[in-house]
Design an enzyme around this catalytic site. Structure first.
Site, PDB file in Angstrom:
ATOM      1  N   ASP A 109     -24.565  44.836  97.251  1.00  0.00           N
ATOM      2  CA  ASP A 109     -23.879  45.867  97.355  1.00  0.00           C
ATOM      3  C   ASP A 109     -25.428  47.380  96.741  1.00  0.00           C
ATOM      4  OD1 ASP A 109     -22.850  49.344  96.201  1.00  0.00           O
ATOM      5  OD2 ASP A 109     -21.627  47.640  95.055  1.00  0.00           O
ATOM      6  N   GLU A 138     -35.782  51.430 109.487  1.00  0.00           N
ATOM      7  CA  GLU A 138     -37.293  51.939 109.059  1.00  0.00           C
ATOM      8  C   GLU A 138     -38.298  50.874 109.553  1.00  0.00           C
ATOM      9  OE1 GLU A 138     -38.044  54.004 105.415  1.00  0.00           O
ATOM     10  OE2 GLU A 138     -39.959  54.549 106.078  1.00  0.00           O
ATOM     11  N   HIS A 148     -47.886  54.064 109.415  1.00  0.00           N
ATOM     12  CA  HIS A 148     -46.413  54.323 109.601  1.00  0.00           C
ATOM     13  C   HIS A 148     -46.803  55.259 111.588  1.00  0.00           C
ATOM     14  CE1 HIS A 148     -42.914  54.748 107.116  1.00  0.00           C
ATOM     15  NE2 HIS A 148     -42.799  55.708 108.193  1.00  0.00           N
ATOM     16  N   LYS A 171     -39.169  54.682  96.338  1.00  0.00           N
ATOM     17  CA  LYS A 171     -38.296  55.335  97.618  1.00  0.00           C
ATOM     18  C   LYS A 171     -39.353  54.065  98.459  1.00  0.00           C
ATOM     19  CE  LYS A 171     -37.205  55.870 101.542  1.00  0.00           C
ATOM     20  NZ  LYS A 171     -37.931  55.302 103.152  1.00  0.00           N
TER      21      LYS A 171
HETATM   22  P1  NDP Z   1     -15.562  39.056  93.169  1.00  0.00           P
HETATM   23  O1  NDP Z   1     -14.779  40.372  92.491  1.00  0.00           O
HETATM   24  O2  NDP Z   1     -15.843  39.395  94.158  1.00  0.00           O
HETATM   25  O3  NDP Z   1     -15.826  38.323  92.430  1.00  0.00           O
HETATM   26  C1  NDP Z   1     -16.438  37.277  92.437  1.00  0.00           C
HETATM   27  C2  NDP Z   1     -15.724  36.026  92.881  1.00  0.00           C
HETATM   28  O4  NDP Z   1     -16.415  35.145  92.784  1.00  0.00           O
HETATM   29  C3  NDP Z   1     -14.764  35.863  91.942  1.00  0.00           C
HETATM   30  O5  NDP Z   1     -13.424  35.491  92.581  1.00  0.00           O
HETATM   31  C4  NDP Z   1     -15.319  34.487  91.619  1.00  0.00           C
HETATM   32  O6  NDP Z   1     -14.441  33.087  92.019  1.00  0.00           O
HETATM   33  C5  NDP Z   1     -16.382  33.176  92.867  1.00  0.00           C
HETATM   34  N1  NDP Z   1     -17.161  32.717  92.502  1.00  0.00           N
HETATM   35  C6  NDP Z   1     -17.065  31.497  93.465  1.00  0.00           C
HETATM   36  N2  NDP Z   1     -18.163  30.657  92.561  1.00  0.00           N
HETATM   37  C7  NDP Z   1     -18.971  31.565  91.432  1.00  0.00           C
HETATM   38  C8  NDP Z   1     -20.134  31.694  90.845  1.00  0.00           C
HETATM   39  N3  NDP Z   1     -20.672  30.233  90.686  1.00  0.00           N
HETATM   40  N4  NDP Z   1     -20.060  32.275  89.440  1.00  0.00           N
HETATM   41  C9  NDP Z   1     -19.462  33.892  89.506  1.00  0.00           C
HETATM   42  N5  NDP Z   1     -18.507  33.292  90.782  1.00  0.00           N
HETATM   43  C10 NDP Z   1     -17.908  32.451  91.426  1.00  0.00           C
HETATM   44  O7  NDP Z   1     -16.570  40.306  93.008  1.00  0.00           O
HETATM   45  P2  NDP Z   1     -17.798  40.953  91.760  1.00  0.00           P
HETATM   46  O8  NDP Z   1     -16.965  40.856  90.509  1.00  0.00           O
HETATM   47  O9  NDP Z   1     -19.027  39.985  91.722  1.00  0.00           O
HETATM   48  O10 NDP Z   1     -18.177  42.385  92.116  1.00  0.00           O
HETATM   49  C11 NDP Z   1     -19.111  42.838  93.098  1.00  0.00           C
HETATM   50  C12 NDP Z   1     -18.100  43.945  94.562  1.00  0.00           C
HETATM   51  O11 NDP Z   1     -17.232  45.049  93.581  1.00  0.00           O
HETATM   52  C13 NDP Z   1     -18.965  44.088  95.464  1.00  0.00           C
HETATM   53  O12 NDP Z   1     -18.353  44.726  96.524  1.00  0.00           O
HETATM   54  C14 NDP Z   1     -19.295  46.000  94.690  1.00  0.00           C
HETATM   55  O13 NDP Z   1     -19.489  46.129  95.712  1.00  0.00           O
HETATM   56  C15 NDP Z   1     -17.817  46.514  94.118  1.00  0.00           C
HETATM   57  N6  NDP Z   1     -17.937  47.274  93.319  1.00  0.00           N
HETATM   58  C16 NDP Z   1     -18.673  47.273  92.838  1.00  0.00           C
HETATM   59  C17 NDP Z   1     -18.600  48.748  92.043  1.00  0.00           C
HETATM   60  C18 NDP Z   1     -19.898  48.723  90.688  1.00  0.00           C
HETATM   61  O14 NDP Z   1     -20.574  48.949  90.984  1.00  0.00           O
HETATM   62  N7  NDP Z   1     -19.762  50.312  90.452  1.00  0.00           N
HETATM   63  C19 NDP Z   1     -17.522  48.690  91.097  1.00  0.00           C
HETATM   64  C20 NDP Z   1     -16.903  48.318  91.886  1.00  0.00           C
HETATM   65  C21 NDP Z   1     -16.327  46.867  92.830  1.00  0.00           C
HETATM   66  P3  NDP Z   1     -13.436  32.831  90.867  1.00  0.00           P
HETATM   67  O15 NDP Z   1     -12.337  34.342  90.828  1.00  0.00           O
HETATM   68  O16 NDP Z   1     -12.057  31.344  90.949  1.00  0.00           O
HETATM   69  O17 NDP Z   1     -14.244  32.861  89.441  1.00  0.00           O
END
Ligand code: NDP
Length: 400
Positions: free
Chosen positions: A257, A65, A354, A241
C-alpha cells in the site's frame, strides 16, 4: 462501460481498448476494487548492484519516472564497492486507536481501563485469534489524553507478523472497542482504526562511502545538502520525494500500500514539529556516512501482495522471507536513491542525467516509432532545448 459509450464519454473503440488491454484475470481485478473498468500500466524494472547486509539483491521497481532505476543502480554500485548497505529493524508493531470523546473525568476513565487491562487483552485475542497462532497479537495498550478538548486515545500496539496489518489492527481495535463499550457507558467511542503513523516500525539503512571514492568536496557538498534539507521544508519536500521515488517503486512492485507508506514516512518527517529531510549524511574522518531511519509498514502476505501475480514474482526476485527483510531492503533503496539524487544535484545538477533519460519519453510522446526512438534521442541530446517541441521538430526532419 456500455453506459460510458451511451453517455458519449468514450467512443466504442476507446471502451474496447480499456476492456481488452488488460492482463489480470477478471476474478482478481473485479474483486480487488469496485467499478473496475480496466487496468493502468506502470513499467516494472530491476535495479541492480544492491548489496544489503552482505547479500546481493535484485530490486524490482514499479515506476513511470525515467532515471529512478538507473540512479538507484548507480548509487548501489558505488555503495556496494564500499561494502554495501547495513540495515536494522528497531521494532515492528502497528498501532491502532480507539478514540473516546466528551470525556470529562479522565482519571476515572483511565482507572477503569487499567482495572480491565486483562479483559481488553482477552478481547483482542478473541477478535483475531489466528494472528496469535502465528506468534503475533496485542503487545501493549496505552492511553493519551487531549484533556482540553475532551478526547482520549487508547493506543494498541499489535505484532502483525508478516502482514502490513491494517485489517488485522482494525478488527482487533473494533473487538477491544466492543469490550470498552460495556465498561464505559458514559464516554462515547468516536472511532476505532489503525494509525498510519507507524513509528513503532522503524527501520534504518546506513552506508559508508570512503571520501576517496567520490572526492572529499563532493562528499562535503552532499553532507551540506542533507543538512539544508533539515532546515527548509521547501527543500525537504523535494529531498524526501527523491527518497520516495525508490521506496514507492518497491512498495508498488510488491503489491503493498503506497499511500500507507507515504503517510507514515511524511508524518515521521514532521515529527519534530517541522517537516524535515529524512537522510543524514556526515563526514567522519575519511568516510561519508549515510543513514535513513523511517517507519515502514509493509507486508509479504495479505492485502494485494498474494493476489497480484507480479507482486508475487517481485517478492520472489527479492528473495525475502519476512516482512522485516522487505522493509529493510526498501529503506536501503530509499537511501541509495537519495545518495544518487543529492550527488547529482551538488555536482552536475539533476537535469543532465534526468533529461538524458527523459529524452526517450519525449521521443515516444512526439510519436517516434521503435526504430526512430534512438535516432530522436541522439539528436535531442545534442539539441539546445530538450522538450517536446524539439523532439517533434527532430522527428519531422528525420521523416523528410
Ligand atoms: P489482510 O487483511 O489480508 O490480513 C493478513 C492476512 O495474511 C491474514 O488473512 C492472515 O491469515 C494472512 N497471513 C498469512 N501468513 C501470515 C503471516 N505470516 N503473518 C501475518 N498474516 C499472515 O491484510 P492486512 O491486515 O495486512 O491489511 C493490509 C491491507 O489493508 C492492505 O491492502 C491495505 O491497503 C489495506 N488497508 C489499509 C488501511 C490503511 O492503511 N489505513 C485501512 C484499511 C485497509 P490469518 O487470518 O489466517 O491469520
Amino acid at each position: 462501460m456500455a453506459q460510458l459509450v451511451k453517455e458519449g464519454k468514450l467512443t466504442s473503440e476507446e471502451a474496447e481498448l480499456l476492456r481488452t488491454h488488460t492482463v489480470l484475470p477478471d476474478k482478481i481485478a473485479n474483486n480487488l476494487i469496485e467499478n473496475q473498468i480496466s487496468e493502468t500500466e506502470t513499467p516494472l524494472g530491476l535495479a541492480r548492484n544492491f548489496v544489503i547486509n552482505q547479500k546481493e539483491r535484485e530490486i524490482p521497481m514499479a515506476t513511470e519516472e525515467p532515471s529512478v532505476i538507473a540512479a538507484a543502480s548507480n548509487a548501489a554500485k558505488i555503495i556496494g564497492r564500499a561494502g554495501g548497505f547495513t540495515t536494522k529493524t528497531f521494532e515492528r508493531t502497528m498501532m491502532g486507536q480507539i478514540v473516546l470523546r466528551q470525556v470529562t473525568d479522565f482519571s476515572a476513565v483511565k482507572a477503569v481501563l487499567e482495572e480491565h487491562r486483562l479483559s481488553l487483552f482477552a478481547a483482542a485475542e478473541r477478535a483475531y485469534p489466528s494472528i496469535y497462532q502465528r506468534g503475533g497479537g496485542l503487545r501493549s495498550l496505552q492511553w493519551r489524553s487531549f484533556e482540553a478538548d475532551g478526547y482520549l486515545s487508547i493506543d494498541l500496539q499489535v505484532d502483525v507478523q508478516d502482514a502490513m496489518g491494517a485489517n488485522i489492527v482494525n478488527t482487533m481495535a473494533e473487538g477491544i472497542a466492543q469490550e470498552i463499550r460495556q465498561l464505559l457507558s458514559e464516554s462515547e467511542i468516536l472511532f476505532s482504526i489503525l494509525s498510519n503513523y507507524a513509528d513503532h516500525s522503524l527501520v534504518e539503512a546506513s552506508c559508508r562511502v570512503p571520501l576517496k571514492m567520490i572526492g572529499a568536496e563532493v562528499a562535503e557538498r552532499i553532507a551540506a545538502a542533507a543538512e539544508y534539507a533539515k532546515l527548509d521544508p521547501y527543500r525537504a519536500a523535494t529531498h524526501n520525494k527523491g527518497i520516495m521515488n525508490g521506496i514507492d517503486a518497491v512498495v508498488l512492485a510488491t503489491g503493498n500500500d503506497t499511500r500507507a507508506v507515504a503517510a507514515s514516512v511524511h508524518a515521521y518527517a514532521a515529527k519534530d514539529g517541522e517537516y524535515r529531510g529524512l537522510t543524514d549524511w556526515e563526514i567522519v574522518d575519511d568516510t561519508l556516512i549515510g543513514r535513513l531511519r523511517i517507519p515502514i509498514a509493509i507486508g509479504i502476505v495479505g492485502g494485494a501482495t498474494k493476489v497480484l501475480p507480479k507482486a508475487q514474482l517481485s517478492l520472489k526476485l527479492l528473495g525475502v522471507e519476512t516482512a522485516e527483510e522487505l522493509a529493510e531492503i526498501i529503506v536501503a533503496v530509499g537511501l541509495a536513491q537519495n545518495f544518487a539524487a543529492v550527488r547529482a544535484l551538488v555536482t552536475d545538477g539533476i537535469q543532465k542525467g534526468h533529461m538524458a533519460l527523459q529524452s526517450r519519453s519525449l521521443a515516444i510522446t512526439a510519436g517516434a516509432t521503435e526504430q526512430e526512438i534512438p535516432l530522436v534521442v541522439k539528436r535531442l541530446k545534442r539539441a539546445k532545448q530538450m522538450n517536446l517541441a524539439e523532439a517533434a521538430d527532430i522527428l519531422r526532419e528525420l521523416r523528410k
